[in-house]
Design an enzyme around this catalytic site. Structure first.
Site, short mmCIF file in Angstrom:
data_model
loop_
_atom_site.label_atom_id
_atom_site.label_comp_id
_atom_site.label_asym_id
_atom_site.label_seq_id
_atom_site.Cartn_x
_atom_site.Cartn_y
_atom_site.Cartn_z
N HIS A 1 -6.08 -22.18 9.08
CA HIS A 1 -7.48 -22.48 8.78
C HIS A 1 -8.23 -21.25 8.25
CE1 HIS A 1 -11.58 -23.83 8.89
NE2 HIS A 1 -11.86 -22.71 9.54
N CYS B 1 -13.85 -28.84 5.66
CA CYS B 1 -12.63 -28.09 5.31
C CYS B 1 -11.47 -29.04 5.06
CB CYS B 1 -12.29 -27.11 6.44
SG CYS B 1 -10.81 -26.14 6.12
N ASP C 1 -8.00 -7.70 0.17
CA ASP C 1 -7.03 -8.03 1.22
C ASP C 1 -7.67 -7.68 2.55
OD1 ASP C 1 -6.49 -4.95 0.95
OD2 ASP C 1 -5.50 -5.57 2.81
N CYS D 1 -7.68 -28.61 9.82
CA CYS D 1 -8.89 -29.44 9.89
C CYS D 1 -8.61 -30.90 9.56
CB CYS D 1 -9.99 -28.87 8.99
SG CYS D 1 -10.71 -27.36 9.70
N GLN E 1 -11.56 7.39 -4.71
CA GLN E 1 -12.08 7.82 -3.41
C GLN E 1 -13.46 8.47 -3.61
OE1 GLN E 1 -11.16 7.16 -0.44
NE2 GLN E 1 -8.99 6.53 -0.56
N ASP F 1 -2.79 8.25 -1.52
CA ASP F 1 -4.14 8.83 -1.57
C ASP F 1 -4.55 9.35 -0.21
OD1 ASP F 1 -4.26 6.30 -0.36
OD2 ASP F 1 -6.37 6.07 -0.90
N ASP G 1 0.86 -1.18 0.00
CA ASP G 1 0.00 0.00 0.00
C ASP G 1 0.90 1.24 0.00
OD1 ASP G 1 1.00 0.12 2.55
OD2 ASP G 1 -0.93 -0.03 3.55
N SER G 2 0.30 2.41 0.00
CA SER G 2 1.08 3.64 -0.17
C SER G 2 1.58 4.21 1.16
CB SER G 2 0.22 4.70 -0.84
OG SER G 2 -0.79 5.13 0.06
N GLY G 3 1.06 3.67 2.26
CA GLY G 3 1.39 4.24 3.57
C GLY G 3 0.34 5.23 4.03
N GLY G 4 -0.43 5.76 3.09
CA GLY G 4 -1.40 6.80 3.42
C GLY G 4 -2.43 6.37 4.45
N PHE G 5 -3.06 5.23 4.22
CA PHE G 5 -4.15 4.82 5.10
C PHE G 5 -3.70 4.72 6.56
CE2 PHE G 5 -6.88 1.69 7.18
CZ PHE G 5 -8.11 2.29 6.98
N CYS H 1 -8.15 -27.99 4.99
CA CYS H 1 -6.86 -27.38 5.37
C CYS H 1 -6.08 -28.30 6.31
CB CYS H 1 -7.09 -26.01 6.02
SG CYS H 1 -7.52 -26.08 7.77
#
Lengths: 364, 364
Positions: free
Chosen positions: B334, B303, B265, B308, B188, B147, B93-97, B305
């Site tokens: 899991h 499941c 994500d 499980c 945005q 952003d 990510d850009s770091g902004g958030f 995995c």
């Protein structure tokens, strides 16, 4: 030895031995280092990772599992192998050592030990019979006789503890019911060679599938430990595995295999990992050290473990500084590999009849 | 698209899309859920485990890595892929958030953001140019424009933040130098559909290799989020991947793929795992609950995995109660599997042109 257990002594080189201990859950190649999974998990690693590391035997602690989650619950879930999803051999200790370590929170008598739980202070009692019953519920392949571990330098106490250990071993033999578990007796006697010899005679004569050596690495010197091993080596049956409990470091493996030991266990590799220390065959790195901040090398350039094949010291230090759990996993993998690989190297040296030169090279 | 990146739209079913985004570190099959590795590690799991889980893309956070260990150090160690030993695609990510989340510890102006580190209180400044430089040092395959994410219901603020986001996106395009990194612009506009449409027009017209949707899942309702996605779906280029940042839950994946999203994500699966919660496709189990103490079933009987296939709820609860790290690892495996498998199932439903019936069945 029995339908379920047998020991093949493949090679001897001096007192050093290479063998195979056959168990219901697979073969243990000796010399062998057993990772410790106190609470039915080797801390921070999965059984799949342990398998990839080539672990042949793992240890779990009766005291801890009895208290939590309870051996009856483990039995109900199909026993330890199924509970923790480890299909290879497992060894459980008797619970004795942990209880004796509780110091002020236990009272020992000839019949057993009354103690207070470290978790909630509740009162419990362990006897040889109870220890066997718990260990049968847990269902490990190798189980240990209930013994008393005395302070190494107190002769009077060691005489009494040894006698008790012998009586208790006999009681364990008498009440044990499962044929798919191998009961090992335990040699005690502190640093006193005559007591140790007496205990080795007695324990060996029980004709159990294996013999353990307890009460070492509890405060005595390395020389004293080596002297004990040398004193009992000629007495313990050659055709059965010898397990040195709670030992050791890489140096201990080299030195004690030299004196006839086959099986080891120790929390050291995983405990050091959680304290940011990486073991190498002869050294330790504290990876929190700023020296490693921009070090692109793996922990050990000759190491073939997952961690060393993939990660720099700089990355491991970053994980530690950033308090990321992955550091404990990656360092545990590396430290366990170091001891497991050393045990394999020792075996190979014995098979090739060059053990003494391996030792000389190691300590050069 | 470029020498390094291209997007193949394989199938469409309504607004739902199945595609392949080709990157220098491999193909990303969409719909795709990206596990989050904030500090260059997906917490409690190894890259090997992530690979076994079939993760196609992972995310790392620029803000965290800039502060610690520093993007220059990561670059010196060969970039993020080598540093964290993940050979597949990575997105930063850009770091902004993260900086905007610092609330009282940052000041925004038209040129960038001045903020105080959450680690040591030191003052730093991020601008579009600095964010690009850091992300080029980190070396992820997909990098994000710098952003400004506004509070979703404040129209005036959203207008200003959107304009700033557009200007900053242009500045990011201007200073970006590496051809082996795909820069995504970010739409945005809060919950305001006209702003969102305006932002989608602007961002789409930048003709970047992919477009992201920011400022959602930050306090608005699900209906509002869905309305935004529906408003911009017809505007965003069809032939480029769309990435909905920081979303989501299993329900979000189902609902947002229905509205034209390709990439997601979220920290949810690994964060829940560290808080003892197991996700299923439609539910959560809090495994610390005494109900599970003697429950021999896996978390989810359907499941596949590692967790499980091998572990009972009783064992997982034991690990949690005993404070064993392995619980975080097994639950992360899991939970990640649940979202990764769901994304694969969504893809299959799209390929087979039965997405709407999948959705109907899912919410029945």
């Amino acid at each position: 030895m029995t339908e379920y257990f047998s020991f093949e002594l493949i090679a001897q080189d001096g007192r050093a031995r290479a063998g195979i201990f056959h168990t219901p859950h697979g073969d243990i190649y000796t010399p062998c280092f057993a990772p410790v999974g106190t609470q039915a998990t080797v801390k921070a690693v999965t059984p799949q990772q342990l398998q990839e590391l080539g672990a042949g035997l793992i240890l779990a602690n009766t005291y801890h599992l009895y208290l939590r989650p309870g051996d009856d619950l483990v039995a109900e879930m199909g026993g330890l192998h199924q509970f923790m999803s480890w299909s290879g051999p497992i060894l459980t200790d008797s619970g004795g050592f942990q209880i004796f370590s509780l110091a002020d929170n236990r009272v020992i008598d000839d019949n057993g030990v009354t103690f207070k739980s470290h978790i909630d202070g509740s009162t419990h009692r362990l006897t040889p019979e109870v220890s066997m019953s718990i260990q049968e519920n847990l269902g490990a392949d190798i189980i240990m006789a209930f013994d008393e571990c005395a302070s190494p330098y107190d002769r009077g106490y060691n005489e009494r503890a040894m006698q008790r250990t012998h009586k208790w071993a006999k009681r364990c033999v008498d009440v044990k019911t499962r044929q798919d578990q191998a009961l090992f007796g335990i040699v005690q006697g502190g640093i006193f060679l005559d007591l140790r010899q007496q205990s080795a005679e007695y324990t060996g004569a029980l004709d159990l599938p294996g013999n353990a050596i307890g009460g070492l690495s509890v405060g005595e010197t390395k020389d004293e430990m080596h002297a004990v091993l040398e004193a009992i080596d000629p007495i313990l049956p050659l055709d059965k595995p010898r397990y040195l409990m709670g030992v050791g470091t890489p140096e201990d493996l080299v030195n004690c295999v030299l004196r006839g030991v086959d099986i080891f266990d120790c929390v050291l590799p995983t405990r050091l990992a959680r304290h940011n220390a990486a073991m190498t065959e002869k050294d330790r790195l504290n990876l929190v050290n700023a020296t490693y901040a921009r070090d692109p090398r793996p922990i050990d350039e000759s190491c073939t473990c997952y961690t060393c094949r993939n990660y720099s010291r700089a990355y491991l230090r970053h994980l530690i500084v950033a308090k990321e759990m992955l550091s404990a996993t990656l360092l545990s993998i590396h430290n366990l590999h170091t001891l497991l690989q050393l045990a394999r190297d020792l075996r190979q040296a014995i098979l090739e009849k060059r053990y003494q030169s391996f030792v000389d090279e190691y300590f050069k």
